[in-house]
Design a protein around this motif. Structure first.
Motif, PDB file in Angstrom:
ATOM      1  N   GLY A 315       7.008 -69.942 -15.864  1.00 12.59           N
ATOM      2  CA  GLY A 315       7.319 -68.737 -15.099  1.00 12.59           C
ATOM      3  C   GLY A 315       8.056 -67.662 -15.859  1.00 12.59           C
ATOM      4  O   GLY A 315       8.523 -66.682 -15.263  1.00 12.59           O
ATOM      5  N   PHE A 316       8.157 -67.788 -17.186  1.00 14.52           N
ATOM      6  CA  PHE A 316       8.828 -66.763 -17.982  1.00 14.52           C
ATOM      7  C   PHE A 316       7.923 -65.548 -18.172  1.00 14.52           C
ATOM      8  O   PHE A 316       6.694 -65.674 -18.248  1.00 14.52           O
ATOM      9  CB  PHE A 316       9.220 -67.327 -19.343  1.00 14.52           C
ATOM     10  N   ASP A 317       8.543 -64.385 -18.259  1.00 10.41           N
ATOM     11  CA  ASP A 317       7.839 -63.145 -18.584  1.00 10.41           C
ATOM     12  C   ASP A 317       7.701 -63.074 -20.100  1.00 10.41           C
ATOM     13  O   ASP A 317       8.677 -62.834 -20.812  1.00 10.41           O
ATOM     14  CB  ASP A 317       8.625 -61.940 -18.067  1.00 10.41           C
ATOM     15  N   ILE A 318       6.485 -63.297 -20.610  1.00 12.30           N
ATOM     16  CA  ILE A 318       6.273 -63.277 -22.059  1.00 12.30           C
ATOM     17  C   ILE A 318       5.556 -62.009 -22.516  1.00 12.30           C
ATOM     18  O   ILE A 318       5.082 -61.935 -23.647  1.00 12.30           O
ATOM     19  CB  ILE A 318       5.505 -64.527 -22.540  1.00 12.30           C
ATOM     20  N   GLY A 319       5.526 -60.999 -21.661  1.00 11.37           N
ATOM     21  CA  GLY A 319       4.954 -59.722 -22.063  1.00 11.37           C
ATOM     22  C   GLY A 319       3.461 -59.809 -22.331  1.00 11.37           C
ATOM     23  O   GLY A 319       2.749 -60.621 -21.738  1.00 11.37           O
ATOM     24  N   ASN A 320       3.006 -58.969 -23.252  1.00  9.23           N
ATOM     25  CA  ASN A 320       1.572 -58.878 -23.550  1.00  9.23           C
ATOM     26  C   ASN A 320       1.281 -59.181 -25.020  1.00  9.23           C
ATOM     27  O   ASN A 320       0.425 -58.546 -25.638  1.00  9.23           O
ATOM     28  CB  ASN A 320       1.056 -57.480 -23.194  1.00  9.23           C
ATOM     29  N   SER A 321       1.971 -60.162 -25.557  1.00  6.78           N
ATOM     30  CA  SER A 321       1.787 -60.497 -26.964  1.00  6.78           C
ATOM     31  C   SER A 321       0.361 -60.978 -27.241  1.00  6.78           C
ATOM     32  O   SER A 321      -0.209 -61.744 -26.464  1.00  6.78           O
ATOM     33  CB  SER A 321       2.776 -61.581 -27.392  1.00  6.78           C
ATOM     34  N   GLU A 322      -0.188 -60.502 -28.372  1.00  7.88           N
ATOM     35  CA  GLU A 322      -1.523 -60.930 -28.805  1.00  7.88           C
ATOM     36  C   GLU A 322      -1.450 -61.786 -30.064  1.00  7.88           C
ATOM     37  O   GLU A 322      -2.464 -62.093 -30.670  1.00  7.88           O
ATOM     38  CB  GLU A 322      -2.382 -59.696 -29.106  1.00  7.88           C
ATOM     39  N   THR A 323      -0.237 -62.166 -30.447  1.00  9.68           N
ATOM     40  CA  THR A 323      -0.005 -62.896 -31.690  1.00  9.68           C
ATOM     41  C   THR A 323       0.965 -64.041 -31.412  1.00  9.68           C
ATOM     42  O   THR A 323       1.451 -64.181 -30.286  1.00  9.68           O
ATOM     43  CB  THR A 323       0.604 -61.960 -32.748  1.00  9.68           C
ATOM     44  N   PRO A 324       1.275 -64.876 -32.411  1.00  3.86           N
ATOM     45  CA  PRO A 324       2.234 -65.958 -32.160  1.00  3.86           C
ATOM     46  C   PRO A 324       3.630 -65.487 -31.754  1.00  3.86           C
ATOM     47  O   PRO A 324       4.394 -66.267 -31.184  1.00  3.86           O
ATOM     48  CB  PRO A 324       2.269 -66.700 -33.501  1.00  3.86           C
ATOM     49  N   ILE A 325       3.993 -64.243 -32.043  1.00  5.44           N
ATOM     50  CA  ILE A 325       5.278 -63.717 -31.569  1.00  5.44           C
ATOM     51  C   ILE A 325       5.309 -63.806 -30.042  1.00  5.44           C
ATOM     52  O   ILE A 325       4.440 -63.262 -29.361  1.00  5.44           O
ATOM     53  CB  ILE A 325       5.470 -62.246 -31.997  1.00  5.44           C
ATOM     54  N   THR A 326       6.321 -64.513 -29.508  1.00  3.22           N
ATOM     55  CA  THR A 326       6.354 -64.758 -28.068  1.00  3.22           C
ATOM     56  C   THR A 326       7.718 -64.384 -27.490  1.00  3.22           C
ATOM     57  O   THR A 326       8.668 -65.170 -27.540  1.00  3.22           O
ATOM     58  CB  THR A 326       6.050 -66.241 -27.762  1.00  3.22           C
ATOM     59  N   PRO A 327       7.850 -63.178 -26.935  1.00  6.41           N
ATOM     60  CA  PRO A 327       9.122 -62.801 -26.318  1.00  6.41           C
ATOM     61  C   PRO A 327       9.263 -63.416 -24.930  1.00  6.41           C
ATOM     62  O   PRO A 327       8.290 -63.560 -24.194  1.00  6.41           O
ATOM     63  CB  PRO A 327       9.015 -61.280 -26.224  1.00  6.41           C
ATOM     64  N   CYS A 328      10.466 -63.819 -24.601  1.00  2.75           N
ATOM     65  CA  CYS A 328      10.817 -64.113 -23.207  1.00  2.75           C
ATOM     66  C   CYS A 328      11.715 -62.974 -22.761  1.00  2.75           C
ATOM     67  O   CYS A 328      12.877 -62.885 -23.176  1.00  2.75           O
ATOM     68  CB  CYS A 328      11.544 -65.446 -23.092  1.00  2.75           C
ATOM     69  N   ILE A 329      11.193 -62.101 -21.946  1.00  5.73           N
ATOM     70  CA  ILE A 329      11.919 -60.894 -21.577  1.00  5.73           C
ATOM     71  C   ILE A 329      12.869 -61.212 -20.432  1.00  5.73           C
ATOM     72  O   ILE A 329      12.452 -61.601 -19.337  1.00  5.73           O
ATOM     73  CB  ILE A 329      10.928 -59.770 -21.207  1.00  5.73           C
ATOM     74  N   ILE A 330      14.165 -61.052 -20.710  1.00  5.23           N
ATOM     75  CA  ILE A 330      15.212 -61.395 -19.745  1.00  5.23           C
ATOM     76  C   ILE A 330      15.663 -60.167 -18.976  1.00  5.23           C
ATOM     77  O   ILE A 330      15.879 -60.205 -17.771  1.00  5.23           O
ATOM     78  CB  ILE A 330      16.424 -62.033 -20.461  1.00  5.23           C
ATOM     79  N   GLY A 331      15.809 -59.028 -19.688  1.00  9.88           N
ATOM     80  CA  GLY A 331      16.226 -57.775 -19.042  1.00  9.88           C
ATOM     81  C   GLY A 331      17.611 -57.351 -19.474  1.00  9.88           C
ATOM     82  O   GLY A 331      17.785 -56.737 -20.523  1.00  9.88           O
ATOM     83  N   GLU A 332      18.623 -57.691 -18.697  1.00  9.76           N
ATOM     84  CA  GLU A 332      19.993 -57.255 -18.955  1.00  9.76           C
ATOM     85  C   GLU A 332      20.531 -57.889 -20.239  1.00  9.76           C
ATOM     86  O   GLU A 332      20.336 -59.075 -20.500  1.00  9.76           O
ATOM     87  CB  GLU A 332      20.867 -57.635 -17.756  1.00  9.76           C
ATOM     88  N   GLU A 333      21.209 -57.079 -21.035  1.00  8.57           N
ATOM     89  CA  GLU A 333      21.606 -57.489 -22.381  1.00  8.57           C
ATOM     90  C   GLU A 333      22.539 -58.700 -22.400  1.00  8.57           C
ATOM     91  O   GLU A 333      22.343 -59.647 -23.168  1.00  8.57           O
ATOM     92  CB  GLU A 333      22.267 -56.312 -23.119  1.00  8.57           C
ATOM     93  N   LYS A 334      23.563 -58.676 -21.564  1.00  7.36           N
ATOM     94  CA  LYS A 334      24.506 -59.797 -21.561  1.00  7.36           C
ATOM     95  C   LYS A 334      23.836 -61.096 -21.132  1.00  7.36           C
ATOM     96  O   LYS A 334      24.138 -62.173 -21.659  1.00  7.36           O
ATOM     97  CB  LYS A 334      25.701 -59.469 -20.654  1.00  7.36           C
ATOM     98  N   LEU A 335      22.922 -61.005 -20.171  1.00  5.28           N
ATOM     99  CA  LEU A 335      22.198 -62.198 -19.731  1.00  5.28           C
ATOM    100  C   LEU A 335      21.313 -62.726 -20.856  1.00  5.28           C
ATOM    101  O   LEU A 335      21.211 -63.950 -21.051  1.00  5.28           O
ATOM    102  CB  LEU A 335      21.367 -61.889 -18.485  1.00  5.28           C
ATOM    103  N   ALA A 336      20.680 -61.818 -21.589  1.00  8.49           N
ATOM    104  CA  ALA A 336      19.834 -62.242 -22.712  1.00  8.49           C
ATOM    105  C   ALA A 336      20.658 -62.982 -23.754  1.00  8.49           C
ATOM    106  O   ALA A 336      20.244 -64.020 -24.290  1.00  8.49           O
ATOM    107  CB  ALA A 336      19.142 -61.034 -23.334  1.00  8.49           C
ATOM    108  N   GLN A 337      21.867 -62.464 -24.045  1.00  6.35           N
ATOM    109  CA  GLN A 337      22.728 -63.132 -25.020  1.00  6.35           C
ATOM    110  C   GLN A 337      23.236 -64.468 -24.482  1.00  6.35           C
ATOM    111  O   GLN A 337      23.322 -65.452 -25.235  1.00  6.35           O
ATOM    112  CB  GLN A 337      23.885 -62.218 -25.404  1.00  6.35           C
TER     113      GLN A 337
END
Length: 396
Positions: A315-337
């Motif tokens: 259920g993670f938001d991994i954006g629209n990556s077309e390559t092995p780079i796989t972001p998990c987009i969290i949103g708020e900066e402190k939460l991401a850290q």
């Protein structure tokens, strides 16, 4: 320390820490492989650019050691005096073969390539059409050239055509260049080079592709330009030797005349000592591996697809990556850290990426699976992601 400097640093460092934008550096105790040791703890490593696992390859280590024994630890001079060793010539011939171009020139880093190549060709009488999400080194290289910088909406070919038409028909500029990353490092999407090339032909734009995250990954390892079969159409192919190649350095590949010009007019080539012999030898060996076999590239994509599917299923938001780079987009900066910190506490090293590297409100943890990861390592990482994601309310 000057009082005004002390005040400046204190205020601004506190501001960064308070906003969750201060980056803590974690020294790695040992080699940067599929697992690493940080603070005495073994972690699954999902933050390295070592896409093919070549940074720790035993054969490449031997080549580097042998070169040090033969040539020494340094080249001893800039390339234009007597710092060009015969091994540098072999490297550039190998890179040209790898990229399918007439010639290539090697630099000390991929960042240096963009400092060197853009300003050697573009000046205050020119304009540069630059994708708004281009890497910082491209942005700095454009600024150094003093050319007019025209931001193009990300991957928007209508906007590129509109701005190319305005720039070329205005009569203000001698030359106009279009610059784009081949693979965008934060989202993993791939540049629309076929359409960009058609627009470039229509308006006689110089074309420049920085393929730092595409070389060794796209086009059976040969890069994004090769992936689209456009080796004869792109004027500048830029690459790094520190990511998929696993060593350090960078290069520009293109027509012989372009490379001849860069050798006499690009300042990092003229005024900085040449790549070390050990690094050069290891790079040649790495490129030979890619020319000989697709095995590592295939494994990289297999692992990338596996991790993507697992994170998406959770259920993670991994954006629209077309390559092995796989972001998990969290949103708020402190939460991401916080998310990144909890991953590390549970055994996974995946660094958070926040503003100014990405736009505010799009903080993320960026995952970089490699050919060296096993399925067991990736399963371990996915289990930790599920635990931390539920704990912090990122997934249900």
């Amino acid at each position: 320390m000057a009082k005004i400097l002390d005040q400046f640093l204190e205020e601004n460092l506190q501001e960064l820490r308070g906003a969750g934008l201060y980056n803590e550096i974690d020294p790695v105790e040992g080699p940067n492989g599929p697992t690493i040791k940080v603070g005495g703890k073994d972690l699954v490593n999902l933050s390295s650019n070592n896409y093919l696992g070549l940074a720790t390859d035993e054969g490449l280590k031997k080549l580097a050691k042998d070169a040090v024994d033969k040539y020494g630890v340094g080249a001893g001079a800039v390339r234009t005096i007597n710092g060009t060793l015969d091994i540098h010539v072999r490297l550039e011939e190998k890179l040209a073969e790898f990229k399918g171009t007439e010639a290539a020139i090697a630099y000390q880093s991929g960042f240096n390539c963009n400092m060197a190549a853009i300003s050697a060709v573009m000046d205050k009488n020119d304009a540069i059409l630059s994708d708004e999400l281009n890497h910082a080194s491209i942005i700095d290289g454009c600024r150094l050239s003093r050319a007019k910088i025209i931001r193009v909406n990300h991957q928007n070919m209508d906007d590129l055509r509109k701005k190319a038409k305005e720039a070329t028909e205005s009569g203000q500029y001698n030359k106009v260049m279009y610059i784009t990353d081949g693979v965008f490092s934060m989202d993993g999407d791939v540049a629309n080079l076929p359409d960009a090339v058609q627009i470039a032909k229509e308006f006689d734009l110089i074309t420049y592709v920085d393929d730092a995250h595409g070389s060794g990954v796209m086009g059976r390892g040969k890069g994004t330009v090769k992936h689209f079969g456009l080796e004869k159409e792109i004027d500048f192919q830029i690459g790094t030797l520190s990511k998929a190649i696993g060593v350090v350095g960078g290069y520009v590949a293109g027509k012989q005349q372009l490379i001849d010009w860069l050798k006499v007019r690009s300042r990092p080539f003229l005024f900085s000592t040449a790549m070390t012999p050990g690094d050069v030898a290891a790079v040649i060996g790495a490129v030979d591996k890619l020319l000989a076999s697709d095995e590592l590239v295939d494994k990289l994509w297999e692992n990338g697809d596996y991790l993507k599917a697992g994170l998406k299923k959770l259920g993670f938001d991994i954006g629209n990556s077309e390559t092995p780079i796989t972001p998990c987009i969290i949103g708020e900066e402190k939460l991401a850290q916080q998310f990144s910190k909890r991953l590390m506490e549970e055994g996974v090293y995946a660094k958070s990426i926040v503003f100014p590297t990405v736009p505010k409100g799009t903080g993320r943890v960026r995952n970089m699976p490699t050919a060296a990861h096993t399925k067991e390592m990736l399963d371990e990482a996915l289990a930790v992601y599920e635990k931390v994601g539920k704990e912090l309310g990122v997934i249900g």
